[in-house]
Design an enzyme around this catalytic site. Sequence first.
Site, PDB file in Angstrom:
ATOM      1  N   ASP A 141     -62.159   5.848  41.614  1.00  0.00           N
ATOM      2  CA  ASP A 141     -61.725   6.834  42.611  1.00  0.00           C
ATOM      3  C   ASP A 141     -60.703   7.802  42.024  1.00  0.00           C
ATOM      4  O   ASP A 141     -60.701   8.989  42.333  1.00  0.00           O
ATOM      5  CB  ASP A 141     -61.092   6.132  43.826  1.00  0.00           C
ATOM      6  N   ALA A 142     -59.837   7.250  41.155  1.00  0.00           N
ATOM      7  CA  ALA A 142     -58.756   8.099  40.631  1.00  0.00           C
ATOM      8  C   ALA A 142     -59.332   9.243  39.792  1.00  0.00           C
ATOM      9  O   ALA A 142     -58.813  10.362  39.826  1.00  0.00           O
ATOM     10  CB  ALA A 142     -57.803   7.267  39.791  1.00  0.00           C
ATOM     11  N   TYR A 151     -62.257  10.572  40.235  1.00  0.00           N
ATOM     12  CA  TYR A 151     -62.848  11.504  41.212  1.00  0.00           C
ATOM     13  C   TYR A 151     -61.743  12.396  41.782  1.00  0.00           C
ATOM     14  O   TYR A 151     -61.882  13.623  41.857  1.00  0.00           O
ATOM     15  CB  TYR A 151     -63.533  10.702  42.332  1.00  0.00           C
ATOM     16  N   ASP A 152     -60.626  11.749  42.170  1.00  0.00           N
ATOM     17  CA  ASP A 152     -59.518  12.520  42.749  1.00  0.00           C
ATOM     18  C   ASP A 152     -59.009  13.572  41.765  1.00  0.00           C
ATOM     19  O   ASP A 152     -58.641  14.679  42.146  1.00  0.00           O
ATOM     20  CB  ASP A 152     -58.358  11.591  43.146  1.00  0.00           C
ATOM     21  N   LEU A 195     -87.408   7.402  71.743  1.00  0.00           N
ATOM     22  CA  LEU A 195     -88.464   6.471  71.334  1.00  0.00           C
ATOM     23  C   LEU A 195     -88.768   5.521  72.476  1.00  0.00           C
ATOM     24  O   LEU A 195     -87.862   5.134  73.227  1.00  0.00           O
ATOM     25  CB  LEU A 195     -87.997   5.644  70.134  1.00  0.00           C
ATOM     26  N   GLU A 244     -87.566   0.534  59.694  1.00  0.00           N
ATOM     27  CA  GLU A 244     -86.153   0.562  59.310  1.00  0.00           C
ATOM     28  C   GLU A 244     -85.295   0.157  60.503  1.00  0.00           C
ATOM     29  O   GLU A 244     -85.731   0.263  61.659  1.00  0.00           O
ATOM     30  CB  GLU A 244     -85.741   1.941  58.803  1.00  0.00           C
ATOM     31  N   GLU A 281     -78.729   9.284  62.126  1.00  0.00           N
ATOM     32  CA  GLU A 281     -77.726   8.642  62.967  1.00  0.00           C
ATOM     33  C   GLU A 281     -76.373   8.673  62.251  1.00  0.00           C
ATOM     34  O   GLU A 281     -76.287   8.255  61.080  1.00  0.00           O
ATOM     35  CB  GLU A 281     -78.181   7.190  63.169  1.00  0.00           C
ATOM     36  N   LYS A 341     -86.498  -3.718  70.304  1.00  0.00           N
ATOM     37  CA  LYS A 341     -85.075  -3.954  70.493  1.00  0.00           C
ATOM     38  C   LYS A 341     -84.689  -5.402  70.196  1.00  0.00           C
ATOM     39  O   LYS A 341     -85.472  -6.319  70.433  1.00  0.00           O
ATOM     40  CB  LYS A 341     -84.691  -3.624  71.949  1.00  0.00           C
TER      41      LYS A 341
END
Length: 683
Positions: free
Chosen positions: A37-38, A40-41, A87, A118, A178, A323
């Site tokens: 992450d660092a 990326y930051d 649906l 899915e 979604e 469901k």
Amino acid sequence: MSATGSSAAADEIESLRAQLREHNYRYYVLDEPSIPDASYDRLMRELQALEAAHPELVTEDSPSRRVGAEPLTEFTQVRHELPMLSLDNAFSGEEMAEFDRRVKQRLEREEDIEYACEPKLDGIAVSLLYRDGVLERGATRGDGRTGEDITHNIRTVQSIPLRLMGEGFPALLEVRGEVYLPRDGFEAMNEQARAEGGKLFVNPRNAAAGTLRQLDPRVAASRPLEMCCYSVGVVEGVPAGAHWPDQQSDILDQLQRWGLRINAESAVVQGVEGCDAYYERLADKRDSLAYDIDGIVFKVNDIALQEALGFVSRAPRWAIARKFPAQEESTRLLDVEFQVGRTGAITPVARLEPVFVGGVTVSNATLHNRDEIERLGVKKGDTVIVRRAGDVIPQVVSVIESERPGDAQAIRFPDHCPVCDSPVERIEGEAVIRCTGGLVCQAQRKQSLKHFASRRAMDVDGLGDKLVDQLVDEGLVENAADLYRLSVEQLAGLERMAEKSARNLVDALETSKQTSLARFIFALGIREVGEATALNLANHFGDLPPIIAASEEQLLAVDDVGPIVADHIRQFLDAEQNLEVIDALVTAGVAWEKVEVADAAELPLAGQTWVVTGTLEATSRDGAKQALQQLGAKVAGSVSKKTSCVVAGPGAGSKLSKAEELGVEVIDEQAFLALLDKHGVEL
Ligand code: I6G
């Protein structure tokens, strides 16, 4: 700025954007982060700095532009060019088979139909509109024809690309799916709200809906919303030569290649048998998924067949949602009882009119504590919503106030223990109330015995909760040591206890006597001493007498033992009756092998504090922690100037940045494994 300067900056900006998009895709869409992450930051900060210096080069699809500057003042309406349909549902295998029969009949087919399947996420349906590959608009489904423009919030969702990747996308592409909150993100959000005295959300779906309804995008940006895409709407201007997929499953694969997240559980199956098997598999998996689902969506996979089937009123004939049992139901709160736990904590338990929820019949639910009852504003007689999701114990999540009967009664907390009548204490700053009776209280005694005998403690096979209740009620057992004095005759004299079971239990008790020190410490049931702390105590002291003799300060030297736990341990071991029970247990033959304790000062990492962060491949963070502890290191949860070294795996975030900022040594997993190898420590 010279033209060449600006063009060099433009190149640099484009290169940074491309790198950030790729890392975003790997992290949020593929779940395969490839840099910490660092790092990326750092890339993001570089991009932001360059864009600040060259405002003329800023574009709306830049990864730095997820949160717009100003909150909106109102939502605008969006008309869906192609309506967002709903649906049809199937609630049983039979209804599913009916659906399959109808499909085959309409298509005049005998052979199995291929279905794309899915999970149906319990989130909020949204539409994303990409023009020339750039995200132009995000909208809610609304009534299917008209929704609300929520572009400002949609842009903050990291798994939604602001620009599509790759090529071959249509000039206008509407993607549907979604937006949802994973369960852990929801828990964290509520935890924070609880700590700040804010309003709690009832479930992840409501939390996601509430977040998308915010005018200020900073709220959405602070919450870990995700999106899974499941279909396309408007598709215009497919480039010449590009092939548009003719299977639902291929559409999903194509969306993923363009940088959109699709559900990792998506699959293709043959016929209704395939659908049933998929449904059963996901039903088994439902509780362990990272997000709530309320069913499975099955779609005829072949788009040409979908077109042949068409639509009926507002739903496609080629898809169905089978469901799962609902995870929330309403029922009546009949009464509230107060249960006394092992450590005296008194918990209000809702007695409910039995209701089928989350696949089981529920007649009790926890109400946690007084604060929770106040927050819910619940009264006896109310109609309440009960939620049972995953393995979590059923909870009362809200009250339907409009259905409150005239004779609803306030819930009163006892000031004396409902079991032993000792006074109840409420500690300042703690939401729980406690019985002060200690082991005088029969409830605490029973719970302590149940804990003592449980599988992870002394593991007494056949000594279940009901039997413990019976033994205490009959006056045969008062404390753990009494268990080992039980005879076959005494046990066989109990109701519903055959001689064979009695003999088996006496044998199981005999077997349980040979245990480990860690199990024994855990079995004692000292407040806040769970399995991990018990193990640390065992490894640190090696035997029980040094623990009994340890000062609070010496206890504090044990990993994971802070002042509160040390105080609980001391209080427990200072109580004469507890020492008597321990003596009696040892006299009865309970025994463990001493743990070899290395001289801590001589261990290679003695005196050092390490931090483990990110994801490791060879082991979990806990495994790494134990290995470091074996080498004598203390393992801390945060980085400070005192940290000796940080082990950082991929996905490491703020801890790695902090270490770099403070100049603390950082090693990767390979170097960590080499260190363990050098000192002969196995994971
Ligand atoms: O509401 C929905 C959830 C999931 C859907 C849906 C879906 O596919 C996995 N697909 C369609 C076509 C529709 N609603 C209309």
